[in-house]
Design an enzyme around this catalytic site. Structure first.
Site, PDB file in Angstrom:
ATOM      1  N   ARG A 235      -8.351   5.837 -17.806  1.00 27.10           N
ATOM      2  CA  ARG A 235      -7.632   5.007 -18.763  1.00 27.10           C
ATOM      3  C   ARG A 235      -6.137   5.028 -18.447  1.00 27.10           C
ATOM      4  O   ARG A 235      -5.572   6.061 -18.092  1.00 27.10           O
ATOM      5  CB  ARG A 235      -7.854   5.505 -20.199  1.00 27.10           C
ATOM      6  CG  ARG A 235      -9.179   5.046 -20.802  1.00 27.10           C
ATOM      7  CD  ARG A 235      -9.179   3.545 -21.048  1.00 27.10           C
ATOM      8  NE  ARG A 235     -10.413   3.030 -21.614  1.00 27.10           N
ATOM      9  CZ  ARG A 235     -11.445   2.585 -20.907  1.00 27.10           C
ATOM     10  NH1 ARG A 235     -11.414   2.645 -19.582  1.00 27.10           N
ATOM     11  NH2 ARG A 235     -12.512   2.085 -21.506  1.00 27.10           N
ATOM     12  N   GLU A 264      -2.315  -3.690 -19.651  1.00 27.75           N
ATOM     13  CA  GLU A 264      -3.178  -4.467 -18.752  1.00 27.75           C
ATOM     14  C   GLU A 264      -3.201  -5.924 -19.189  1.00 27.75           C
ATOM     15  O   GLU A 264      -3.597  -6.216 -20.320  1.00 27.75           O
ATOM     16  CB  GLU A 264      -4.594  -3.871 -18.732  1.00 27.75           C
ATOM     17  CG  GLU A 264      -4.618  -2.485 -18.116  1.00 27.75           C
ATOM     18  CD  GLU A 264      -6.020  -1.929 -17.901  1.00 27.75           C
ATOM     19  OE1 GLU A 264      -7.005  -2.590 -18.283  1.00 27.75           O
ATOM     20  OE2 GLU A 264      -6.140  -0.833 -17.333  1.00 27.75           O
ATOM     21  N   HIS A 283      -8.514  -2.724 -12.690  1.00 24.23           N
ATOM     22  CA  HIS A 283      -9.521  -2.195 -13.614  1.00 24.23           C
ATOM     23  C   HIS A 283     -10.906  -2.726 -13.248  1.00 24.23           C
ATOM     24  O   HIS A 283     -11.629  -3.289 -14.072  1.00 24.23           O
ATOM     25  CB  HIS A 283      -9.187  -2.550 -15.063  1.00 24.23           C
ATOM     26  CG  HIS A 283      -9.811  -1.604 -16.060  1.00 24.23           C
ATOM     27  ND1 HIS A 283      -9.287  -1.369 -17.300  1.00 24.23           N
ATOM     28  CD2 HIS A 283     -10.941  -0.835 -15.984  1.00 24.23           C
ATOM     29  CE1 HIS A 283     -10.034  -0.519 -17.966  1.00 24.23           C
ATOM     30  NE2 HIS A 283     -11.064  -0.173 -17.180  1.00 24.23           N
TER      31      HIS A 283
END
Length: 319
Positions: A235, A264, A283
């Protein structure tokens, strides 16, 4: 009675087929959490699936019949947990689907960084083959110490791959016994900060919470070996990104690989976007074809299992 399921952000067809082939379920897909239709559709749905978009309490509160939110993944920091707790909504995760894909992605990053993939690849493609002796040397991972922080399914999948490269694997996880770690070929570490200074690589697999926020900061980075490589496929926010940029620029560590970011997408002024010593991916550690199918199927299966009162407890988030 027919159950209505809202799929927030589309998933692989294999997952949707599980619902469409079931006589007791119907579903709709909403791709954009900002779509006004979401507020209308969630009102009478019994369950919902969710990928990476944030689901705030304002939206969750509209779900008068909502009983379960099934995450297409293992993280759940994009869901308002307090609201779910107040409304007694179960949150499920795809606990078994993505371990292999993420573990492979960690090794992909570790090898690319240690072998300076971008620099060596550019050398040949740019017509500078004869400059090979001028290039900085790469490093081996054989015989090196790696610390896996967090030893859930991903960490346990990663240790197999590290041992395959004959690395010395150390594990930090207060919730996993020494016996379990040793049975898989690792050595348990009790003090994370003390252990970091002797590691050649560090792979993070912990949740983001008050204890792990900025756990990798400049003070800790200063204690690390200059050849150390840090990988974060867990994370964003676990690593202080500005401290990491400084550590890389000051040659405190060898390199870093990030699949996740505090914001993000990352902000345009994030210095890591222009740092040649960091290897980035958007990601997507779990974005293999095989894993996306597994996650889609497990996401919808969790919903069906929940309403059949047979959802595996290990897949339920404790609120």
């Amino acid at each position: 009675m027919m159950k209505k399921i809202l799929i927030i952000q589309d998933i692989d067809n294999k997952g949707k087929e599980l619902l469409s082939n079931h006589p007791d379920y119907e579903f709709e897909v909403i791709n954009d959490v900002n779509d006004p239709e979401l507020k209308k559709k969630i009102v009478d749905c019994d369950g919902a699936s969710l990928r990476t978009s944030k689901l705030p309490g304002e939206i969750i509160n509209l779900g008068k019949k909502l009983k379960i939110i099934s995450r297409h993944g293992v993280g759940y920091d994009n869901i308002d947990l307090e609201t779910c707790k107040k409304k007694d909504i179960t949150i499920a995760i795809t606990a078994t689907a993505n371990a292999v894909a993420v573990a492979e992605h960690v090794m992909f990053m570790l090898l690319n960084i240690s072998k300076r993939k971008n620099m060596y690849d550019d050398c040949v493609k740019n017509g500078n083959f004869n400059d090979r002796n001028k290039l900085p040397k790469t490093q081996e991972i054989w015989g090196k110490n790696i610390l896996i922080a967090g030893f859930g399914r991903i960490g346990q999948s990663l240790i197999k791959r590290c041992l395959g490269f004959e690395m010395n694997v150390f594990v930090f996880d207060p919730f996993v016994s020494s016996e379990k770690i040793e049975s898989l070929g690792g050595k348990k570490i009790e003090n994370f900060k003390d252990a970091v200074s002797s590691m050649d690589a560090l792979s993070l697999h912990v949740p983001l919470n008050n204890e792990t926020k900025n756990m990798i900061n400049l003070d800790l980075l200063k204690t690390m070996k200059k050849n150390c490589i840090i990988i974060n496929a867990a994370r964003g926010g676990i690593i202080n990104e500005y401290d990491l940029d400084k550590a890389l620029n000051d040659n405190l560590i060898f390199g870093a690989g990030l699949d996740v970011f505090e914001a993000e997408p990352p902000n345009n002024d994030n210095p890591l976007l222009k740092n040649d010593k960091v290897f980035l991916s958007p990601h997507t550690a779990a974005f293999t074809e095989e894993c996306m199918i597994r996650m889609a199927k497990e996401t919808t299966q969790n919903i069906v299992d929940f309403f059949d009162n047979k959802l595996d407890k290990s897949k339920i988030v404790k609120l």
